[in-house]
Design a protein around this motif. Structure first.
Motif, PDB file in Angstrom:
ATOM      1  N   CYS A  57       0.853  -1.104  -0.061  1.00  0.00           N
ATOM      2  CA  CYS A  57       0.173   0.056   0.121  1.00  0.00           C
ATOM      3  C   CYS A  57       0.906   1.137   0.017  1.00  0.00           C
ATOM      4  O   CYS A  57       1.834   1.250   0.651  1.00  0.00           O
ATOM      5  CB  CYS A  57      -1.065   0.147   1.304  1.00  0.00           C
ATOM      6  SG  CYS A  57      -1.776  -1.484   1.816  1.00  0.00           S
ATOM      7  N   GLY A  58       0.203   2.304  -0.717  1.00  0.00           N
ATOM      8  CA  GLY A  58       0.909   3.638  -0.322  1.00  0.00           C
ATOM      9  C   GLY A  58       2.539   3.554  -1.010  1.00  0.00           C
ATOM     10  O   GLY A  58       2.719   3.151  -1.946  1.00  0.00           O
ATOM     11  N   GLY A 107       4.860  -3.587   8.999  1.00  0.00           N
ATOM     12  CA  GLY A 107       4.406  -4.906   9.495  1.00  0.00           C
ATOM     13  C   GLY A 107       2.964  -5.343   9.717  1.00  0.00           C
ATOM     14  O   GLY A 107       2.486  -6.367  10.062  1.00  0.00           O
ATOM     15  N   THR A 109       0.139  -3.429   8.403  1.00  0.00           N
ATOM     16  CA  THR A 109      -0.968  -2.774   7.708  1.00  0.00           C
ATOM     17  C   THR A 109      -2.149  -3.734   7.251  1.00  0.00           C
ATOM     18  O   THR A 109      -1.782  -4.933   6.783  1.00  0.00           O
ATOM     19  CB  THR A 109      -0.425  -2.427   6.317  1.00  0.00           C
ATOM     20  OG1 THR A 109       0.734  -1.237   6.764  1.00  0.00           O
ATOM     21  CG2 THR A 109      -1.350  -1.590   5.362  1.00  0.00           C
ATOM     22  N   LYS A 242       3.873  12.234  -1.361  1.00  0.00           N
ATOM     23  CA  LYS A 242       4.549  12.924  -0.377  1.00  0.00           C
ATOM     24  C   LYS A 242       3.955  14.271  -0.223  1.00  0.00           C
ATOM     25  O   LYS A 242       3.732  14.846   0.576  1.00  0.00           O
ATOM     26  CB  LYS A 242       6.126  12.877  -0.613  1.00  0.00           C
ATOM     27  CG  LYS A 242       7.012  11.695  -0.195  1.00  0.00           C
ATOM     28  CD  LYS A 242       6.968  11.468   1.095  1.00  0.00           C
ATOM     29  CE  LYS A 242       7.060  10.239   1.673  1.00  0.00           C
ATOM     30  NZ  LYS A 242       6.003   9.160   1.172  1.00  0.00           N
TER      31      LYS A 242
HETATM   32  C1  F6R Z   1       3.304   7.332   3.013  1.00  0.00           C
HETATM   33  C2  F6R Z   1       2.943   6.294   3.938  1.00  0.00           C
HETATM   34  C3  F6R Z   1       1.990   5.398   3.614  1.00  0.00           C
HETATM   35  C4  F6R Z   1       2.547   3.724   3.725  1.00  0.00           C
HETATM   36  C5  F6R Z   1       1.133   2.891   3.741  1.00  0.00           C
HETATM   37  C6  F6R Z   1       1.974   1.545   3.989  1.00  0.00           C
HETATM   38  O1  F6R Z   1       4.309   8.077   3.429  1.00  0.00           O
HETATM   39  O2  F6R Z   1       3.533   6.262   4.895  1.00  0.00           O
HETATM   40  O3  F6R Z   1       1.492   5.487   2.452  1.00  0.00           O
HETATM   41  O4  F6R Z   1       3.472   3.619   3.059  1.00  0.00           O
HETATM   42  O5  F6R Z   1       0.240   3.077   4.595  1.00  0.00           O
HETATM   43  O6  F6R Z   1       2.324   1.153   4.994  1.00  0.00           O
HETATM   44  P1  F6R Z   1       3.394   0.003   5.445  1.00  0.00           P
HETATM   45  O7  F6R Z   1       4.449   0.300   4.777  1.00  0.00           O
HETATM   46  O8  F6R Z   1       3.441   0.231   7.010  1.00  0.00           O
HETATM   47  O9  F6R Z   1       2.511  -1.042   5.117  1.00  0.00           O
END
Ligand code: F6R
Length: 369
Positions: A57-58, A107, A109, A242
């Motif tokens: 995601c993201g 870890g 999400t 960003k």
């Molecule tokens: C952007 C950001 C989010 C995360 C996304 C996934 O700066 O922080 O888009 O990348 O929520 O999060 P993780 O990588 O923790 O699964």
């Protein structure tokens, strides 16, 4: 605690050479063999892989998009990349010869975790790339490669993104090696180039003062567009993300080749357009095509902000601002081209008076679907 920086985000941006070095540490053997942290798969399981999905995601999704270019190029295994929240609900074709790479800084999400569980239900093999040791996603995966970016405090992901990209390179090289793909000169050279990445990031960081100044001059923009091609396309998406999350400015990233299919209509007098330019040494003259795109948007009034390799003077006639990055092989370029976009977003948000580390409506770890 912010190590002399105004924001955790700036501290974490500055820590990126170390994050990249630590993620590489002890893993890049002379034979290209990757040392995984936890492997509950046999070499044969890995040799049988005939398709790879990268699910996240993201910002972690953007790392996955970059992974596709590298893994397909080095291994010739088809790679699909998908946001976790879509992957699970569309009945993807998975079986025991599918490798699902899940990427998550935290870890935890939920979207990514649910996708992982779905993949395992379908008997796919799951490899996690994760920054937080012992978190749920690596615990439930068949194999784990930890990024060693260190704790990330700022909500916006920076150093863990670079570490994720590096981890994806390692996975690609590892798959190439384990499947007995003959090491071409190109792959051997890439291993050497990867070793030089911390130094390259260090070099970009020494040139960030003009980028901050540029950021201050962009704080009143209503919209900022980001263009890129090949691996520069996910970098453009990341630059736009960003900016949205920190500065609350409308931003969109596009594949530069799509410009003429619609987005070019958005360009108005003074619209800032950030262009991530591929190396002049990249294949199929994509460099020349992106230079033409800069010219096209400029002719329609755009204020062009160009991220280009040192020595690339082709961009000069059409660039209102040039941000230089060191010469890097095409597939590795995101490690350097992302950094100025992080700094730009941070500076624009700060100038607008926002809390860079704690943007509104966002949480560091998204544990609901
Ligand atoms: C952007 C950001 C989010 C995360 C996304 C996934 O700066 O922080 O888009 O990348 O929520 O999060 P993780 O990588 O923790 O699964």
């Amino acid at each position: 605690e912010k190590g002399g920086h105004d924001w955790f985000m700036l501290k974490e941006i500055a820590e990126q050479p170390q994050a990249v070095a630590d993620t590489l540490l002890g893993r890049l053997g002379d034979d290209g063999r990757l040392v995984l942290d936890e492997v509950r798969l046999t070499d044969q399981d890995l040799r049988d892989i005939d398709k790879v999905f990268v699910v996240s995601c993201g910002t972690s999704y953007h790392a996955g998009l970059i992974a596709k270019y590298a893994i397909e190029h080095w291994t010739r295994i088809p790679v699909e990349v998908e946001v976790a929240s879509e992957f699970r609900y569309r009945d993807p074709v998975l079986d025991r010869s599918t490798l699902v790479v899940v990427i998550s800084q935290s870890g935890e999400t939920m979207d990514t975790l649910m996708a992982l569980r779905h993949a395992k239900d379908q008997k796919a093999r799951v490899l996690a790339i994760c920054n937080v040791n012992g978190s749920t996603i690596p615990r439930e995966s068949d194999a784990v490669l930890y990024t060693h970016a260190g704790p990330e405090i700022a909500v916006a992901s920076t150093k863990s993104f670079l570490a994720q990209i590096v981890a994806c390179y390692l996975v690609g090289l590892f798959l190439a090696q384990i499947r007995g793909i003959k090491y071409t000169d190109e792959v051997a050279a890439i291993v050497e180039d990867i070793r030089g990445l911390p130094q390259a990031v260090e070099q970009v960081l020494t040139q960030m003062e003009p980028v901050r100044e540029l950021g201050r001059s962009l704080a009143d923009a209503d919209t900022i567009l980001f263009l890129g091609r090949h691996v520069g396309f996910p970098v453009a998406l990341e630059g736009a993300l960003k900016l949205k999350e920190l500065a609350y400015i409308h931003a969109e990233g596009f594949a530069a080749g799509e410009l003429k299919h619609g987005p070019i209509a958005l360009i108005d007098q003074g619209t800032p357009v950030v262009v991530v330019v591929p190396s002049p040494r990249s294949r199929e003259s994509v460099h020349g095509k992106v230079v033409s795109n800069i010219q096209e948007v400029r002719a329609r009034g755009a204020r062009t902000i160009v991220i280009a390799e040192e020595g690339d003077d082709d961009v000069l006639p059409y660039a209102d601002h040039v941000i230089r990055v060191p010469r890097t092989p095409t597939l590795l370029a995101p490690i350097v081209t992302t950094v100025p976009l992080q700094v730009l977003a941070c500076e624009i948000a700060d100038t607008r008076g926002y809390d860079v580390d704690q943007p509104r409506n966002l949480a560091k770890s998204v544990t609901v679907e």
